[in-house]
Scaffold this motif. Structure first.
Motif, PDB file in Angstrom:
ATOM      1  N   ASP A   1      -5.933  47.467  43.619  1.00 46.04           N
ATOM      2  CA  ASP A   1      -4.793  47.322  44.537  1.00 46.04           C
ATOM      3  C   ASP A   1      -3.488  47.469  43.769  1.00 46.04           C
ATOM      4  O   ASP A   1      -2.541  48.106  44.232  1.00 46.04           O
ATOM      5  CB  ASP A   1      -4.830  45.957  45.242  1.00 46.04           C
ATOM      6  CG  ASP A   1      -5.974  45.861  46.244  1.00 46.04           C
ATOM      7  OD1 ASP A   1      -6.580  46.901  46.554  1.00 46.04           O
ATOM      8  OD2 ASP A   1      -6.276  44.737  46.697  1.00 46.04           O
ATOM      9  N   GLU A   2      -3.456  46.882  42.577  1.00 45.65           N
ATOM     10  CA  GLU A   2      -2.237  46.968  41.775  1.00 45.65           C
ATOM     11  C   GLU A   2      -1.973  48.418  41.343  1.00 45.65           C
ATOM     12  O   GLU A   2      -0.831  48.890  41.386  1.00 45.65           O
ATOM     13  CB  GLU A   2      -2.375  46.056  40.538  1.00 45.65           C
ATOM     14  CG  GLU A   2      -1.088  45.978  39.757  1.00 45.65           C
ATOM     15  CD  GLU A   2      -1.173  45.055  38.541  1.00 45.65           C
ATOM     16  OE1 GLU A   2      -1.912  44.057  38.580  1.00 45.65           O
ATOM     17  OE2 GLU A   2      -0.479  45.364  37.558  1.00 45.65           O
ATOM     18  N   ALA A   3      -3.032  49.111  40.967  1.00 48.18           N
ATOM     19  CA  ALA A   3      -2.879  50.506  40.543  1.00 48.18           C
ATOM     20  C   ALA A   3      -2.383  51.364  41.706  1.00 48.18           C
ATOM     21  O   ALA A   3      -1.460  52.173  41.550  1.00 48.18           O
ATOM     22  CB  ALA A   3      -4.208  51.032  40.014  1.00 48.18           C
ATOM     23  N   ARG A   4      -2.983  51.165  42.870  1.00 52.24           N
ATOM     24  CA  ARG A   4      -2.573  51.945  44.044  1.00 52.24           C
ATOM     25  C   ARG A   4      -1.094  51.737  44.355  1.00 52.24           C
ATOM     26  O   ARG A   4      -0.369  52.680  44.648  1.00 52.24           O
ATOM     27  CB  ARG A   4      -3.377  51.511  45.258  1.00 52.24           C
ATOM     28  CG  ARG A   4      -4.700  52.196  45.350  1.00 52.24           C
ATOM     29  CD  ARG A   4      -5.377  51.694  46.581  1.00 52.24           C
ATOM     30  NE  ARG A   4      -6.469  52.548  46.961  1.00 52.24           N
ATOM     31  CZ  ARG A   4      -7.447  52.144  47.769  1.00 52.24           C
ATOM     32  NH1 ARG A   4      -7.438  50.927  48.270  1.00 52.24           N
ATOM     33  NH2 ARG A   4      -8.411  52.956  48.088  1.00 52.24           N
ATOM     34  N   ALA A   5      -0.670  50.468  44.293  1.00 52.90           N
ATOM     35  CA  ALA A   5       0.735  50.165  44.596  1.00 52.90           C
ATOM     36  C   ALA A   5       1.664  50.881  43.623  1.00 52.90           C
ATOM     37  O   ALA A   5       2.812  51.178  43.951  1.00 52.90           O
ATOM     38  CB  ALA A   5       0.965  48.654  44.534  1.00 52.90           C
ATOM     39  N   ALA A   6       1.158  51.170  42.431  1.00 46.29           N
ATOM     40  CA  ALA A   6       1.996  51.825  41.412  1.00 46.29           C
ATOM     41  C   ALA A   6       1.920  53.346  41.511  1.00 46.29           C
ATOM     42  O   ALA A   6       2.508  54.049  40.691  1.00 46.29           O
ATOM     43  CB  ALA A   6       1.552  51.370  40.024  1.00 46.29           C
ATOM     44  N   GLY A   7       1.165  53.850  42.503  1.00 44.51           N
ATOM     45  CA  GLY A   7       1.108  55.300  42.705  1.00 44.51           C
ATOM     46  C   GLY A   7      -0.053  55.989  42.001  1.00 44.51           C
ATOM     47  O   GLY A   7      -0.092  57.217  41.912  1.00 44.51           O
ATOM     48  N   ILE A   8      -1.003  55.210  41.509  1.00 43.15           N
ATOM     49  CA  ILE A   8      -2.164  55.802  40.827  1.00 43.15           C
ATOM     50  C   ILE A   8      -3.082  56.474  41.854  1.00 43.15           C
ATOM     51  O   ILE A   8      -3.368  55.894  42.912  1.00 43.15           O
ATOM     52  CB  ILE A   8      -2.946  54.717  40.036  1.00 43.15           C
ATOM     53  CG1 ILE A   8      -2.078  54.093  38.951  1.00 43.15           C
ATOM     54  CG2 ILE A   8      -4.264  55.273  39.472  1.00 43.15           C
ATOM     55  CD1 ILE A   8      -1.587  55.016  37.866  1.00 43.15           C
TER      56      ILE A   8
END
Ligand code: G1P
Length: 297
Positions: free
Chosen positions: A44-51
């Motif tokens: 979830d954290e990665a997705r929020a960062a645009g990964i």
């Protein structure tokens, strides 16, 4: 223009010995905080960062992790039929796009640096992020997103950083500070797990990194370091030695060390209290427990 960071490596090859016997049959990353596995917080954290591309460096015995990322049409159908739409949405939010996940095996436990290096061909010639799922960070704006935004200004390599008590420095990579600019710190050296009396500061590396592909090249060359393992910290320190920029980023948020039992339990309580549906019941229980402890003392 600076290249966008779209790839993240998740080193998940560790044996999880601290959580035996649970980790005899379940990967540590599947252990749950409330109702989400550790790895889901990292995703979830990665997705929020645009990964957009998620690279897992796994090892034997981690197939439950791959299964977790499969879609579950039967479960989705059942929830749909039962009209349990909230849960359906929750479940669907964990679905990953086809082709967005890659798995690569680390065949020998040679250290974090080696695990990251195993993903070199998948990363190619782009800057990339590394997330250590053991470090769970509760933050209004997810930690990696904060770092991606800061990195857009600085370039170079960036590591998440946090002050730790001096006597705990030996459990971390530690930064030697060149210039302290507040949230951002420029770094003139990095040491993996120094002894408390030789640590260059008490600013420790926490498991979020934004790295240039040069770090992969450094990993090609470096020898084993602290604990006889190939250390990511050493490959980043090599960047400094070659005159390139490395920054520490003091993130906003609370970090839990879910690689330790005490940290895992603290995270469970904190994430439980953060849930509206659990807050009252759990809060009351904790206050009751505390008053019983006080009475007994
Ligand atoms: C790893 C890194 C270390 C970093 C730490 C953060 O160590 O090698 O530099 O400070 O994660 O959690 P480990 O905890 O895997 O021993």
């Amino acid at each position: 223009m600076k290249k966008k960071i779209t790839k993240a490596i998740f080193p998940v090859a560790g044996l999880g010995t601290r959580f035996l016997p649970a980790t005899k049959s379940i990967p540590k990353e599947i252990m749950t905080l409330v109702d989400r596995p550790l790895i889901q917080y990292a995703i979830d954290e990665a997705r929020a960062a645009g990964i957009k591309e998620f690279i897992f460096v796994t090892s034997r015995g981690k197939s439950a992790l791959e299964d977790y990322f499969d879609h579950s049409p039967e479960l989705e159908n059942t929830l749909r039929k039962k009209g349990n739409l909230d849960m359906l949405e929750e479940l669907k939010s964990t679905n990953m796009d086809s082709g967005a996940i890659a798995y690569i095996r680390q065949h020998k436990a040679l250290g974090l640096g080696h695990a990251v290096w195993c993903a070199r061909r998948l990363v190619g010639n782009e800057p990339f992020a590394v997330i250590l799922p053991d470090d769970v960070i509760a933050a209004e704006k997810p930690c990696l997103q904060q770092m991606v935004e800061a990195h857009a200004e600085t370039g170079g390599c960036m590591v998440a950083a946090m002050e730790v008590p001096q006597e705990k420095a030996s459990a971390y990579g530690v930064l030697d500070i060149k210039e302290d600019m507040g949230r951002l710190v420029s770094v003139k050296g990095m040491v993996e797990k120094p002894s408390a009396d030789t640590a260059p500061s008490n600013l420790a590396v926490i498991g979020r990194y934004i790295l240039t592909p040069k770090v992969m090249q450094n990993l090609n060359r470096i020898k084993s370091g602290s604990g006889g393992e190939i250390q990511l910290t050493d490959a980043i320190a090599e960047e400094i030695a070659q005159g390139r920029d490395v920054f520490g980023y003091r993130f906003r948020g609370q970090r839990f060390d879910c690689g330790s039992k005490a940290g895992f339990l603290q995270a469970t309580v904190a994430f439980g209290l953060a849930r509206e549906e659990l807050r009252d019941e759990l809060g009351e229980y904790l206050s009751k427990l505390m008053s019983m402890r006080h009475a007994a003392q």
